[in-house]
Design an enzyme around this catalytic site. Structure first.
Site, PDB file in Angstrom:
ATOM      1  N   CYS A   1      -1.862  12.313   0.486  1.00  8.76           N
ATOM      2  CA  CYS A   1      -0.822  11.915   1.436  1.00  8.76           C
ATOM      3  C   CYS A   1      -1.415  10.872   2.377  1.00  8.76           C
ATOM      4  O   CYS A   1      -2.634  10.683   2.413  1.00  8.76           O
ATOM      5  CB  CYS A   1      -0.293  13.115   2.215  1.00  8.76           C
ATOM      6  SG  CYS A   1      -1.490  13.891   3.325  1.00  8.76           S
TER       7      CYS A   1
ATOM      8  N   HIS B   1       1.395  15.624  12.106  1.00 13.26           N
ATOM      9  CA  HIS B   1      -0.045  15.384  12.129  1.00 13.26           C
ATOM     10  C   HIS B   1      -0.330  13.899  12.006  1.00 13.26           C
ATOM     11  O   HIS B   1       0.506  13.121  11.545  1.00 13.26           O
ATOM     12  CB  HIS B   1      -0.742  16.139  10.990  1.00 13.26           C
ATOM     13  CG  HIS B   1      -0.243  15.786   9.623  1.00 13.26           C
ATOM     14  ND1 HIS B   1       0.908  16.321   9.094  1.00 13.26           N
ATOM     15  CD2 HIS B   1      -0.719  14.947   8.675  1.00 13.26           C
ATOM     16  CE1 HIS B   1       1.110  15.838   7.882  1.00 13.26           C
ATOM     17  NE2 HIS B   1       0.140  14.986   7.598  1.00 13.26           N
TER      18      HIS B   1
END
Length: 687
Positions: free
Chosen positions: A206, A65
């Site tokens: 993240c 991603h």
């Protein structure tokens, strides 16, 4: 706004063999659906995210991603692989692959949906339904939440009721995510007497803030319920974050920080037992983390939270060795230093171009400036650039210390860097000052202090003591020896001639091209830039060799796609057009898409070309006063025609070698099986 995922974005028979090929195959579906505007650019962003940390998860899941400017709207593509694809998960290959694409300015609603998907992935009934699905459209509906989880969920009567089983679609649950998170921070779980409950507050984050952030939160919450522990999680993700209630933080018995970027407002958790790990540990080892923080609390290990590192340093795990951590600390300093180098160095270079090399003798423009004279404008540019360039060493030292000890390291780091300039210790002095400052702050942070004094430690005590210690060391202990070493290095560079200069140029060229913008590339670049602080003929030759070599990899790949396009995929040929501009601009990273697809052929070819260019640049005696700019600063280069010849020679050598190596590769007899990826053969066959 289109659906997040549709049937055309689902591949239930994904035939890719590598994670790069899988990402390409799914990305091509996004391009066909009009969700991605530039395949090569988007894949480069995916690869960059993958380099930060593998995206494989336990349970056979891969979630590549990224956020990218080439994404038109938040999009999800899903592939199911029968053979499995290695995404770096500890338990083996992944058979469920989700490619998540978020635009650079994605809206909060869709990002909330993506976060809800990340939480769903922790539900075995959901992943089981995906493994048994037979129709792309129904699979897309299942992922969107339009269709309830099928047989796998029914086979688990003991499972917790999910939003889907209650008839609530995932999109609706995602929109309610902030409210749910707020409820989870209230500190009053139903049916549990608050005084008898062990309370943990946690933060997950993240680099992209889309997947791992929310999966770690879900994992920690589930592990907490299983252990009879109250866990309230603050997810600092792309959809924003709702701060934990201050009272909840105050009442917490322990803290878990599972993060790969700096935790915002980390000082809230000072004085509590803290476990500080990477975000993947929050996903895969949630129960262990809860047990560890309970053990710390039982032993009375109440302390300030573990030091936060700079953003570049946040993928470090507890098992990383000293050499790995040292490299990341140094790269943190270099990362923050480079913008000052670019701004100051290019302004100085423009000043030389406009006013000649005597512009450094001009009086201060604050006292003498004539609006109609080019010499005054040149002096203005030079003096602004000199001020910006003067921050190089203090910024380097300050942010090395920041990478080691978070914000408390900034003050002693900057002070030590400024002293390095004062004692003429230069670039090396800045490196040492940053490491000393970080080490001193880390040592002070380990000293136990009474609770009433903790509030003033980061504001008063740490800056005061650490600055005094670092100043003492730099002025009276290590400053003069480092200054002597710096002078010796400068004199050595000045005296380089003949074979020695050529060997150094070749070595720097190899370093610039080995990792295409990675740590080794940055070391060579920082070495060259450090010499510009006190320029001489030797340091100017080094700067010229480094920039010339760094231009070769993208130029060589661009030329190769032009002369032998049949050896490259359609996407690589398109990327080759951009590589001309990137290479000419000294952006070595322009070769990364080629290296990611075929590293064993591209990287050695680039290194060979870079070594030839670096050696020739040194042999020709080319010099450069600008730290960046590529061909656009050729007028500032000594021996410009020979300089361009060196670049051309290295580019041709790199092109010839990559064409030869790719030509020797046995080509596949048939294209990949998936019809949606007609040009993916170059990737699936690579290496």
């Amino acid at each position: 706004m289109s659906e997040l995922i549709t049937g055309e974005l689902v591949d239930l028979d994904l035939s890719a063999e590598t994670k790069d090929a899988a990402a390409r195959s799914l990305a091509e579906r996004m391009v066909a659906a009009g969700r991605v505007t530039d395949l090569a650019g988007f894949l480069a962003d995916v690869a960059t995210r993958e380099e930060q940390m593998p995206t494989g998860l336990d349970g056979g899941i891969g979630i590549p991603h990224c956020r990218s400017t080439y994404v038109t709207e938040p999009t999800l593509a899903f592939g199911r692989s029968a053979a499995g694809i290695d995404f770096g998960a500890p338990d083996g290959p992944a058979d469920l692959i989700f490619l998540i694409a978020a635009p650079a300015g994605g809206d909060a609603d869709h990002l909330s949906i993506l976060s809800a998907l990340a939480r769903q992935l922790m539900d075995e009934s959901f992943t089981g339904a995906l493994r048994s699905a037979t129709e792309p459209e129904r699979t897309a509906a299942l992922i969107r939440g339009d269709e309830a989880t099928a047989e796998p969920a029914a086979e688990q009567p003991g499972a917790e009721p999910s939003a889907e089983s209650a008839g609530e679609p995932a999109a609706g649950r995602a929109a309610a995510e902030p409210a749910a998170e707020a409820a989870s921070t209230s500190g009053e779980p139903a049916g549990q007497p608050a005084p008898s409950l062990f309370r943990i507050v946690a933060v997950t984050s993240c680099p992209t803030g889309i997947a791992h952030t929310y999966m770690a939160a879900e994992s920690l919450e589930k592990a907490g319920r299983a252990a009879g522990v109250e866990v309230a999680v603050e997810t600092q993700g792309s959809a924003g974050f709702q701060r934990l209630d201050p009272q909840l933080v105050a009442d917490a018995d322990g803290v878990i920080l599972a993060h790969d970027v700096e935790v915002r407002d980390k000082e809230r958790f000072a004085g509590k037992p803290t476990v500080d790990v990477g975000v993947k540990a929050g996903i895969g080892r949630a129960a262990e983390l809860i047990a560890e923080v309970r053990r710390k609390a039982a032993h009375g290990e109440a302390s300030a939270p573990a030091r936060a590192a700079a953003p570049m340093d946040k993928d470090a795990e507890a098992g990383d060795g000293f050499a790995t951590r040292l490299r990341k600390w140094l790269m943190t300093g270099v990362s923050y230093m480079v913008p000052f180098v670019a701004a100051g160095g290019l302004l100085i270079a423009l000043a030389f171009a406009l006013g000649g090399y005597t512009v450094d003798k001009a009086p201060s423009v604050a006292d003498h400036f004539l609006w109609t004279e080019s010499g005054s404008w040149a002096a203005l540019l030079f003096q602004i650039g000199s001020v910006a360039f003067g921050f190089l060493v203090p910024v380097l030292a300050g942010f090395i210390a920041y990478g080691m000890a978070d914000r408390p390291g900034l003050v002693p780091g900057f002070v030590g860097g400024a002293i390095a300039l004062t004692v003429n210790a230069g670039f090396l002095g800045g490196l040492i000052a940053g490491l000393l400052a970080g080490a001193v702050v880390m040592a002070i942070q380990r000293v136990g202090v009474p609770a009433p004094l903790r509030g003033i430690m980061p504001v008063v005590v740490i800056p005061l003591v650490s600055s005094a210690v670092v100043g003492f060391l730099m002025f009276l202990v290590v400053g003069k020896p480092i200054a002597a070493l710096q002078k010796g290095l400068t004199d050595w560079l000045s005296g380089l001639t003949g074979a020695n200069a050529v060997i150094l140029g070749a070595l720097l060229g190899l370093m610039m091209c080995f990792d295409l913008g990675g740590p080794l590339n940055k070391v060579a670049y920082a070495f060259a830039v450090g010499g510009l602080a006190n320029p001489n003929e030797g340091s100017l030759k080094v700067m010229a060799a480094v920039m010339a070599a760094g231009m070769v990899p993208p130029l060589a790949m661009a030329l190769a796609t032009t002369v032998r396009g049949g050896l490259f995929t359609k996407a690589e040929r398109e990327n080759g057009k951009a590589a001309w501009v990137l290479g000419a601009s000294f952006i070595t990273e322009g070769a990364i898409p080629f290296a990611a697809a075929d590293p064993l052929r591209v990287i050695p070819s680039a290194m060979a070309g870079g070594a030839i260019t670096g050696a020739l640049s040194m042999a020709f005696g080319c010099t450069l006063r600008a730290p960046h700019g590529g061909i656009f600063v050729v007028p500032l280069i000594g021996q410009p025609f020979l300089y361009l010849l060196a670049i051309a020679a290295g580019t041709c050598a790199g092109t010839a070698l990559v064409v030869l190596l790719k030509g020797l590769r046995r080509r596949p007899d048939t294209p990949p099986a998936h019809s949606s990826a007609p040009d993916g053969s170059g990737v699936t066959a690579a290496v």
